[in-house]
Design a protein around this motif. Structure first.
Motif, short mmCIF file in Angstrom:
data_model
loop_
_atom_site.label_atom_id
_atom_site.label_comp_id
_atom_site.label_asym_id
_atom_site.label_seq_id
_atom_site.Cartn_x
_atom_site.Cartn_y
_atom_site.Cartn_z
N ILE A 1 14.86 4.57 6.10
CA ILE A 1 14.68 4.89 4.80
C ILE A 1 16.10 4.76 4.10
N HIS B 1 18.20 4.89 0.44
CA HIS B 1 17.99 6.28 -0.65
C HIS B 1 19.50 5.49 -1.28
N TYR C 1 9.55 9.13 8.86
CA TYR C 1 9.50 8.03 6.89
C TYR C 1 9.24 9.09 6.46
N ASP C 2 8.00 10.02 6.38
CA ASP C 2 7.51 11.03 5.65
C ASP C 2 8.34 12.10 5.20
N ALA D 1 11.02 10.77 3.40
CA ALA D 1 10.48 10.61 1.77
C ALA D 1 10.34 11.91 1.36
N ARG D 2 9.65 12.20 1.07
CA ARG D 2 8.98 13.68 0.39
C ARG D 2 10.36 14.59 0.15
N LYS E 1 12.88 11.75 -1.81
CA LYS E 1 12.38 10.81 -3.27
C LYS E 1 11.24 11.64 -3.44
N GLY E 2 10.82 12.68 -3.52
CA GLY E 2 9.71 13.45 -3.88
C GLY E 2 8.32 13.86 -3.19
N ASN F 1 5.94 12.48 -4.57
CA ASN F 1 4.42 11.64 -5.32
C ASN F 1 5.42 10.00 -4.60
N TRP F 2 6.25 10.05 -3.83
CA TRP F 2 6.34 8.96 -2.83
C TRP F 2 5.74 8.23 -2.35
N LYS F 3 5.65 7.16 -1.57
CA LYS F 3 4.43 6.68 -1.10
C LYS F 3 4.56 7.11 0.32
N THR F 4 4.19 7.12 1.05
CA THR F 4 4.06 8.19 2.08
C THR F 4 3.35 7.24 3.19
#
Length: 131
Positions: free
Chosen positions: A78, A80, A100-101, A104-105, A108-109, A111-114
């Motif tokens: 990822i 960042h 990755y998910d 990412a959460r 990035k929060g 609402n990020w694409k997962t």
């Protein structure tokens, strides 16, 4: 008397040298014929050889997951703040996508694409990949 400057000598094209070996018309025709024979034998080999095994692709259908051919595994990364973070190697692409998910959460929060919206989506993808 002093030697004449280099530009006073006649150009090299004024001299007639014999042609270099192998540059005659006959040898060129022979080499072309050899190429044609090689091409014909290659096409016969392609017909006789069994179907080649399809190469495994270097990417996956998941975001942040690539296939590492050296280790024959999927790896998750990822980015960042312009830095790439390595998340590990996994046997299944779905496991790498889950890693990755999660990161990412975290980074990035929500609402990020997962790759997976729910845990059930992950379980379904894992089942499909194992089959």
């Amino acid at each position: 008397s002093p030697a004449a400057p280099y530009y006073a000598y006649p150009p090299a094209t004024a001299y007639s040298y014999p042609p270099p070996p192998g540059s005659s018309h006959q040898t060129a025709a022979r080499s072309n014929n050899k190429r044609n024979i090689d091409a014909a034998s290659d096409s016969q080999e392609e017909k006789n050889s069994p179907k080649k095994k399809k190469k495994k692709k270097m990417y996956s259908q998941f975001v942040g997951v690539t296939f590492n051919r050296t280790h024959n595994k999927y790896q998750a990364c990822i980015t960042h703040y312009r830095k790439q973070h390595y998340l590990g190697r996994y046997k299944l692409a779905a496991d790498a996508a889950l890693a990755y998910d999660e990161s990412a959460r975290l980074l990035k929060g929500p609402n990020w694409k997962t790759n997976f919206t729910t845990r059930d989506d992950y379980e379904l993808a894992k089942e499909r990949e194992i089959e």
